[in-house]
Design an enzyme around this catalytic site. Structure first.
Site, mmCIF file in Angstrom:
data_model
loop_
_atom_site.group_PDB
_atom_site.id
_atom_site.type_symbol
_atom_site.label_atom_id
_atom_site.label_comp_id
_atom_site.label_asym_id
_atom_site.label_seq_id
_atom_site.Cartn_x
_atom_site.Cartn_y
_atom_site.Cartn_z
ATOM 1 N N ASP B 36 0.806 -1.310 0.006
ATOM 2 C CA ASP B 36 -0.199 -0.025 0.164
ATOM 3 C C ASP B 36 0.849 1.347 0.066
ATOM 4 O OD1 ASP B 36 -2.087 -1.443 -0.133
ATOM 5 O OD2 ASP B 36 -3.128 -0.772 1.738
ATOM 6 N N ASP B 274 -11.355 36.130 -34.253
ATOM 7 C CA ASP B 274 -10.736 34.761 -34.457
ATOM 8 C C ASP B 274 -11.411 33.652 -33.774
ATOM 9 O OD1 ASP B 274 -7.960 33.222 -35.254
ATOM 10 O OD2 ASP B 274 -8.253 32.844 -33.053
ATOM 11 N N LEU B 410 -8.921 29.975 -39.133
ATOM 12 C CA LEU B 410 -8.481 29.931 -40.832
ATOM 13 C C LEU B 410 -7.990 28.707 -41.179
ATOM 14 C CD1 LEU B 410 -7.550 33.617 -41.726
ATOM 15 C CD2 LEU B 410 -9.769 32.255 -42.470
#
Lengths: 423, 509
Positions: B36, B274, B410
């Protein structure tokens, strides 16, 4: 044949070992699933355990590993803990679901965990039952990867040992190389052994269950990983002969390992030299480059993968390092005895762990390099000690001649990096 | 029993570790089997902490089960106290130790250690990591908080940040700055950044700022009840939420909510031309409840996305997320089953996923861009730079994070136009990504065709299939899916170019 390096009588084979009990900073055997499920391409590993087991498996490599996994965890819930009959029904249901989703699976391993062992869920009974249900398409086996039974690489031992009883019987003379190795390394070593004239060379585990090797009285076992005690015992129980040798790390280790096989199969010195000369020279040359960084430096091993003693032998004899303390979770002399004989007698070996006391010793001895687990590495770096994470040694191709230089470089890199950085 | 491939949350004791590791002067003694200790590496590797978590494990083995694991626990407790000399100790059991029923709490309390010992009851087979963190912090408050005078100046505590938290380090810094701008003093930040002694004076604050309900709400409610400290309900992730948060804080503090937004860039970035291409992008949101809810608001109101899926993995937040999803006209996905999430994403074919590291993997497989908004964390979620999610800078960071995986404005058009250019084709991926973008996988390419009502498969005619391949990869999956759905609805057994464009017109928005 070249002369081996001088060996002090019995090295540290009979040196006193520091035995400690306390907090152990090692993984449990479930971790082995991370490489085994990639090595055995038609196998699925189903851990029967808790959320902790699932969390370990996705965290153990330091970050989450996201390939399409061939492992999963059947997470025990409150209701499963109440009655046994339930848990078996539940397991059958989850296995049915899994196999329906993954028809490509040919072998299924039910992997026991700490909680499944504490509640005494009998996975061998489940495996038998499920084998009957899914034969011949799927073979169901079981082993324990629990932390109460196994440390880290012992998981692979338990897995391979579980396969031994179902390997077919063979009367053929053959060499069986045991231990999961990266495919490229397995291929290299198999080729070297074949070139020595050993006509049948097989591997356990195989990449697919249809390629499982047989075992029988004419089988000779050559162990490639220093943590396969139960597997080797099981193979011996089926009549196989087991060769003792140092493990194939570095030029010397690989040569001694191959020579042990050559001896067992009556290979001549001339053939042995002809086959090994060129790769030995390459390995020496490659190790030499990294050894320039390592030579004269000290190294301290925390217990982790059971590779510690063979690696300390490689670093001290081929790279000129001084091993201050070499810790292993446990020491199985039947496996690592030949490596212990090659370690300088003054090497402090330790077995088990009390991590806080060991950290005290490590800090006091200020090694140039500390090999340790992921939980300790950054804290020690922050204290100004250079570290090498041990798990990388398990996850990288490091065996054999062609990897000897890479193995040395893994140790050299943290030291070179420290020298390179101007911070 | 439940089959799990990946888990969104660890076990509850890992939550307790997150609290302990974020704090100083606290030590956790955990009754747990060997192995553990793997949890240490979450902090030392993923979070890159330079010290070990303050946790001592008993790491019992099979041979200890035969003898006395309770003695082992007591010895471990004693040694840990002697070595680390903490101000307080928390003790508990991991899943396996819970089964052997040694009662670490009772054992430790009976040892008479000279510091407060707080027993944690974290049911491993029912609850998970967030509960573990929340319960641990709550118990620490319950045991340690002392009655103290309020500070003369108006002050607050910041509650919720823990070790291994998703951007907690940077969120705290940003929120402290916002509160400072309002002239509000910070009393204690907890659990991360505090010690048990600090917790004793939580009561000196006038109110609490709750950053992470997952880990801090239980404590905040208790402090409200016991000490009369109100707490904030808005989590300041996003522009609107930060404004609401500041108004809420100003009300609680009795100060003016006049704030300086000059650092905030998201509104202009999102308004600038944009960003037009972001309009209506279909996003699927999944994470912890708090981050998923915040992401939904930002996605719709601040980025102009369309939210097509919303869910969380922590059931504790099922109710608010279901209600929120309803507002978005959706049915919430509440599950901690990774495969179910994958199935939902595959079905919805979003253009982007806002998820966790798990969904990032799903996105990789399906060829869908993904930005990470929530834990579970990965080493990449602890960047060297300051990178909050909250406040003004958090909004800026999120804008960048969400836009980055997408092919930009674009460029997207050019890829549509010139996708057969040998260098600038769609499968080369976005130019700002160094590596090749995710390819449509074999899975997607080989996606089985739909099945018509009669049960016969829908056939893509060769011309239609060729036309489909002219559509850039990042929308091809959706086009295939929409066309097949359309064909099914119309009862068609084959898809022609006309079907493709009729479907396109049908789904046009």
């Amino acid at each position: 044949m070249n002369h081996a390096l001088p060996v002090q009588a019995h090295g540290c084979r009979n040196a006193p070992v520091l035995k400690e009990r306390g907090q152990r900073e090692v993984f449990c055997g479930l971790t082995g699933i991370i490489w085994l499920h990639r090595k055995m391409q038609d196998a699925f590993f189903l851990v029967v355990g808790s959320r902790t087991c699932a969390h370990l498996l996705q965290s153990a490599a330091g970050v989450m590993i996201f390939a399409e996994p061939r492992f999963g965890t059947a997470i025990l819930e409150e209701t499963d803990l109440a009655g046994m009959a339930d848990a078996h029904d539940e397991l059958d249901r989850e296995v049915a679901r899994l196999l329906a989703r993954r028809p490509d699976i040919r072998q299924l391993f039910l992997v026991g965990s700490c909680p499944s062992e504490v509640i005494k869920l009998d996975l061998s009974r489940a495996a038998e039952r499920l084998t009957q249900t899914y034969a011949p398409n799927v073979r169901v086996l079981n082993f324990s990867g629990s932390g109460i039974e196994t440390t880290f690489t012992q998981g692979e031992d338990a897995c391979l040992a579980s396969m031994v009883p179902v390997l077919p019987e063979t009367q053929d003379e053959q060499l069986l190389v045991v231990g999961a190795l990266p495919d490229i390394v397995e291929d290299q070593l198999t080729k070297l052994l074949s070139d020595l004239g050993i006509s049948v060379v097989r591997s356990l585990p195989s990449r697919r269950s249809s390629e499982d090797p047989g075992v029988g009285p004419e089988t000779t076992v050559l162990v490639a990983q220093p943590f396969l005690g139960d597997t080797v015992a099981a193979l011996a129980g089926r009549g196989a002969k087991v060769i003792q040798a140092p493990f194939p790390f570095g030029e010397e280790g690989t040569t001694l390992w191959l020579r042990a096989a050559a001896g067992a199969f009556g290979v001549s010195e001339t053939t042995f030299n002809a086959v090994t000369e060129a790769p030995r020279a390459r390995a020496r040359k490659a190790v030499k480059a990294a050894a320039q960084t390592l030579s004269g430096k000290s190294v301290f091993f925390f217990p982790d993968s059971q590779l510690e003693i063979p690696l300390a032998r490689f670093l001290s004899r081929e790279c000129g390092m001084q091993a201050l303390e070499v810790g292993q979770p446990y020491i199985h002399k039947g496996l690592v005895g030949p490596d212990m004989e090659l370690l300088p007698p003054e090497t402090q070996l330790s077995e088990g762990q009390d991590v806080d006391l060991q950290l005290d010793r490590c800090r006091a001895s200020r090694p140039d390099l500390t090999v340790c687990g992921l939980g300790l590495a950054n804290p020690l770096e922050a204290e100004g000690l250079r570290t090498k994470w041990a798990i990388e040694l398990v996850f990288s191709p490091v065996h054999g001649y062609e990897q000897a230089g890479d193995l040395a470089a893994l140790f050299a890199r943290p030291i070179r990096r420290r020298e390179a950085l101007a911070l | 029993m439940k089959l799990t491939v990946w888990t969104y949350e660890g076990p509850p004791h890992v939550g307790a570790m997150r609290v302990a590791t974020g704090m100083t002067g606290l030590h956790y003694v955990l009754h747990a089997p060997q192995g553990d200790t793997y949890a240490d590496l979450l902090f030392t590797m993923i979070e890159r902490r330079n010290h070990r978590p303050p946790v001592t494990y008993t790491t019992f083995q099979a041979r200890d089960l035969g003898s006395d694991t309770a003695d082992l626990f007591k010895q471990t407790c004693r040694d840990a106290y002697e070595r680390f000399r903490p101000q307080a100790l928390i003790v508990g059991a991991s899943c396996t130790a819970e089964l052997i029923q040694d009662d670490p709490g009772g054992l430790a309390e009976a040892m008479g250690l000279p510091v407060p010992v707080i027993a944690l009851e974290l049911p491993s087979y029912q609850r998970k990591e967030n509960f573990g963190a929340s319960e641990t912090f709550f118990q620490l408050c319950r045991h340690l908080v002392r009655p103290v005078e309020r500070t003369p100046e108006v002050s607050c505590n910041i509650l919720g940040p823990t070790g291994l938290g998703f951007r907690h380090r940077d969120d705290v810094e940003e929120v402290e700055r916002l509160l400072g701008e309002l002239g509000i003093a910070i009393n204690v930040v907890a659990p991360m950044g505090s010690s048990p002694i600090d917790l004793q004076r939580l009561g000196a604050a006038h109110f609490n700022v709750l950053l992470y309900p997952e880990t801090g709400e239980a404590a905040a409610r208790w402090l409200e009840r016991e000490l009369g400290q109100p707490f904030t309900k808005t989590v300041p992730i996003g522009v609107g939420a930060t404004r609401d948060f500041l108004t809420e804080v100003a009300d609680l503090a009795g100060v003016s909510a006049q704030t300086d937004e000059s650092r905030l860039r998201l509104p202009w970035y999102s308004t600038s031309v944009d960003s037009t291409y972001l309009t209506g992008k279909r996003v699927f949101i999944f994470g912890d409840g708090t981050h998923a809810a915040a992401a939904a608001r930002m996605a719709r109101d601040e980025m102009g996305f369309e939210v097509v899926g919303l869910g969380c993995y922590n059931r504790e937040f099922a109710r608010p997320i279901r209600a929120l999803a309803k507002d978005y006209g959706l049915e919430a996905l509440i599950t901690d089953d990774y495969l179910e999430v994958e199935e939902a994403i595959e079905r919805l074919q979003p253009e982007m996923i806002l998820g966790t590291q798990m969904e990032r993997h799903i996105g990789k497989r399906l060829g869908i861009p993904c930005a990470v908004i929530s834990a579970p964390v990965h080493v990449q979620d602890f960047p060297a730079r300051t990178s909050p999610q909250m406040g003004w800078e958090g909004a800026n960071v999120i804008f960048d994070t969400w836009v980055h995986p997408l092919v930009m404005g674009l460029e997207e058009h050019l890829l549509h136009m010139f996708r057969e250019d040998f260098e600038f084709h769609d499968e080369a991926g976005a130019s700002h990504h160094g590596h090749r973008a995710a390819q449509p996988t074999a899975h997607e390419e080989a996606a089985p065709d739909g099945v018509s009502d009669a049960g016969a498969p829908i056939l893509w005619l060769i011309d239609a299939e060729r036309e489909l391949r002219k559509i850039p990869f990042f929308v091809r999956g959706k086009a295939r899916r929409n066309t097949e759905t359309f064909a099914l609805e119309k009862g068609l057994s084959q898809i022609s170019i006309d079907t493709l464009y009729e479907a396109k017109a049908h789904y046009a928005r």
